[in-house]
Write an enzyme that holds these catalytic residues in place. Sequence first.
Site, PDB file in Angstrom:
ATOM      1  N   GLU A 163      38.537  46.334  52.593  1.00  0.00           N
ATOM      2  CA  GLU A 163      38.886  47.502  52.781  1.00  0.00           C
ATOM      3  C   GLU A 163      37.654  48.576  52.940  1.00  0.00           C
ATOM      4  O   GLU A 163      36.714  49.205  51.536  1.00  0.00           O
ATOM      5  CB  GLU A 163      38.755  47.587  50.735  1.00  0.00           C
ATOM      6  CG  GLU A 163      40.367  46.984  50.117  1.00  0.00           C
ATOM      7  CD  GLU A 163      40.702  47.672  49.061  1.00  0.00           C
ATOM      8  OE1 GLU A 163      40.046  48.299  47.731  1.00  0.00           O
ATOM      9  OE2 GLU A 163      41.156  46.270  48.142  1.00  0.00           O
ATOM     10  N   GLU A 278      48.311  40.019  49.668  1.00  0.00           N
ATOM     11  CA  GLU A 278      48.184  40.992  48.527  1.00  0.00           C
ATOM     12  C   GLU A 278      49.692  41.202  48.257  1.00  0.00           C
ATOM     13  O   GLU A 278      49.760  42.661  47.413  1.00  0.00           O
ATOM     14  CB  GLU A 278      46.922  41.547  48.299  1.00  0.00           C
ATOM     15  CG  GLU A 278      45.594  40.634  48.263  1.00  0.00           C
ATOM     16  CD  GLU A 278      44.618  41.704  48.027  1.00  0.00           C
ATOM     17  OE1 GLU A 278      44.537  42.384  47.384  1.00  0.00           O
ATOM     18  OE2 GLU A 278      43.384  41.546  48.639  1.00  0.00           O
TER      19      GLU A 278
HETATM   20  O1  G3I Z   1      36.425  38.208  33.576  1.00  0.00           O
HETATM   21  C1  G3I Z   1      36.206  39.382  32.085  1.00  0.00           C
HETATM   22  C2  G3I Z   1      36.370  39.082  30.671  1.00  0.00           C
HETATM   23  O2  G3I Z   1      35.401  38.372  30.105  1.00  0.00           O
HETATM   24  C3  G3I Z   1      36.451  40.756  29.863  1.00  0.00           C
HETATM   25  O3  G3I Z   1      36.916  40.873  28.985  1.00  0.00           O
HETATM   26  C4  G3I Z   1      37.465  41.524  31.013  1.00  0.00           C
HETATM   27  C5  G3I Z   1      36.799  43.670  30.180  1.00  0.00           C
HETATM   28  O4  G3I Z   1      36.019  43.783  30.836  1.00  0.00           O
HETATM   29  O5  G3I Z   1      36.877  41.794  32.431  1.00  0.00           O
HETATM   30  C6  G3I Z   1      37.596  40.764  33.009  1.00  0.00           C
HETATM   31  O6  G3I Z   1      37.056  40.937  34.074  1.00  0.00           O
HETATM   32  C7  G3I Z   1      38.453  41.472  35.267  1.00  0.00           C
HETATM   33  C8  G3I Z   1      38.569  40.579  35.868  1.00  0.00           C
HETATM   34  O7  G3I Z   1      39.517  41.846  36.335  1.00  0.00           O
HETATM   35  C9  G3I Z   1      39.599  39.593  35.583  1.00  0.00           C
HETATM   36  O8  G3I Z   1      40.051  39.573  34.898  1.00  0.00           O
HETATM   37  C10 G3I Z   1      37.820  43.074  35.416  1.00  0.00           C
HETATM   38  O9  G3I Z   1      36.585  43.788  34.341  1.00  0.00           O
HETATM   39  C11 G3I Z   1      38.725  43.540  36.246  1.00  0.00           C
HETATM   40  O10 G3I Z   1      37.703  44.525  36.890  1.00  0.00           O
HETATM   41  C12 G3I Z   1      38.897  43.072  37.464  1.00  0.00           C
HETATM   42  O11 G3I Z   1      40.281  43.694  38.444  1.00  0.00           O
HETATM   43  C13 G3I Z   1      40.811  43.523  39.286  1.00  0.00           C
HETATM   44  C14 G3I Z   1      40.086  44.198  40.408  1.00  0.00           C
HETATM   45  O12 G3I Z   1      40.718  43.426  41.900  1.00  0.00           O
HETATM   46  C15 G3I Z   1      38.948  43.953  40.475  1.00  0.00           C
HETATM   47  O13 G3I Z   1      38.168  42.540  40.597  1.00  0.00           O
HETATM   48  C16 G3I Z   1      42.054  42.611  39.572  1.00  0.00           C
HETATM   49  O14 G3I Z   1      42.541  41.957  38.570  1.00  0.00           O
HETATM   50  C17 G3I Z   1      42.478  42.551  40.749  1.00  0.00           C
HETATM   51  O15 G3I Z   1      44.322  41.756  40.887  1.00  0.00           O
HETATM   52  C18 G3I Z   1      42.593  43.015  41.895  1.00  0.00           C
HETATM   53  O16 G3I Z   1      42.285  42.308  42.895  1.00  0.00           O
HETATM   54  C19 G3I Z   1      41.888  43.267  43.915  1.00  0.00           C
HETATM   55  C20 G3I Z   1      41.752  42.896  45.409  1.00  0.00           C
HETATM   56  O17 G3I Z   1      40.847  42.055  45.073  1.00  0.00           O
HETATM   57  C21 G3I Z   1      41.849  43.892  46.457  1.00  0.00           C
HETATM   58  N1  G3I Z   1      42.766  43.788  46.841  1.00  0.00           N
HETATM   59  C22 G3I Z   1      43.454  45.103  45.884  1.00  0.00           C
HETATM   60  C23 G3I Z   1      43.520  44.210  44.185  1.00  0.00           C
HETATM   61  C24 G3I Z   1      44.285  45.462  43.652  1.00  0.00           C
HETATM   62  O18 G3I Z   1      43.094  46.006  42.519  1.00  0.00           O
END
Ligand code: G3I
Length: 369
Positions: A163, A278
């Site tokens: 992105e 995705e």
């Molecule tokens: O693992 C921690 C946990 O320990 C903690 O308690 C919790 C609360 O803060 O956070 C958890 O981490 C989260 C992680 O997902 C795992 O669930 C992060 O905060 C959260 O920001 C993260 O979100 C992911 C996001 O990318 C950012 O990395 C989403 O699940 C994931 O679906 C999303 O995927 C992205 C692709 O990588 C790129 N394209 C878009 C897509 C959707 O946004």
Amino acid sequence: MNVNRDGLTRRALLVGAAATAAGLGVLGTTRALASAKPLRAYAADKGILFGSSISGHALKDPSFAELFKSQCAITVPESSLKWDTLCPTPDRYDFSGGDWLYGLCKSNDILMRGHTLVWEQALPTWFGYIVNSENANKMMVDHISKVVRHYAGKVHSWDVVNEAFQIEDGRPDGLKITPWLRLIGPEYIETAFHAAHEADPGATLVYNENWLEPDDAGTEKKRNAVLTLLTRLKKSNVPVHALGIQSHVYAEMNITGPGFNRFLQQIADLGLSFMITEMDVRERNAPADIGIRDRMIASQYYKYLSFMLQFPALKTVITWGLSDRYTWLATHNPRPDGMPVRPLPYDAELKPAPSWDALRNAFLEAPWR
Ligand code: G3I
């Protein structure tokens, strides 16, 4: 009588396909097939890899884990290989999550993608305190080298840069103004690909992008900017091998228009393959009725995949999640009315949704690649 391997006459299939295309979904006929073969098998019959993203959290659910292992030939961790998860402190890498997932994939004949090496999101909390214009290039290259070497020879492909474009930021090249751009300059992209290639010369290296599909003027500018970059990279012998088209789409969108079609042909003409990396389908304004929403979503899956699978350059189809039980959209993009979102081939009870039939029909009708 022309009967295929599932014992369905061609007419029944066509009726099923047409009905799915119209979003009606002849559930009686195709539903009986829902347990006939997994989606990975229908896809493999045409030389296509089907799978879904996965999270460690979802795999702790035994019934979901069994469904995932039965349906998917390829997967990509939603978080395990991102910088914030791998590197909670500046001096320590924790590969345990990625290694565990790789072990599970290996023992279940599932390929694993790497996602993602360079992105402005999912950066470690310490990033802003430590990384500056003096050390950013080295920090990025060292991160890429360490992670790609660790999984050398083990991953299907890497999303090297994710992105990188945002037309609204106003740059002539359309690049998003991210920490990487500010600290290193636009050359961070080719630097990243060269570093990944040096760490694993056999790896397939992917540029992954969102919002390339809709047929509107703004998206056309973004497609042109991405095409200009990839053309330049190919001309400069930068080791980029494929474009990842995320395909987070809405049921109401036109995503099979002439502009996108032309773009995909131009990408293929560059000698690049492309992947759906995705996919999920949400509704923007659909009524609460689940039957109507499911048919809208199934129809979009069928229409979009039938369009995309006409390109032999498309060999991989990955949904972002396999079941509504674990979709990111439930928290990141809930419906205003609070009704559960239904963007994926399996509903929250792990039952195949009409979009399962739509995926199956699209694979059944796809030309071999
Ligand atoms: O693992 C921690 C946990 O320990 C903690 O308690 C919790 C609360 O803060 O956070 C958890 O981490 C989260 C992680 O997902 C795992 O669930 C992060 O905060 C959260 O920001 C993260 O979100 C992911 C996001 O990318 C950012 O990395 C989403 O699940 C994931 O679906 C999303 O995927 C992205 C692709 O990588 C790129 N394209 C878009 C897509 C959707 O946004």
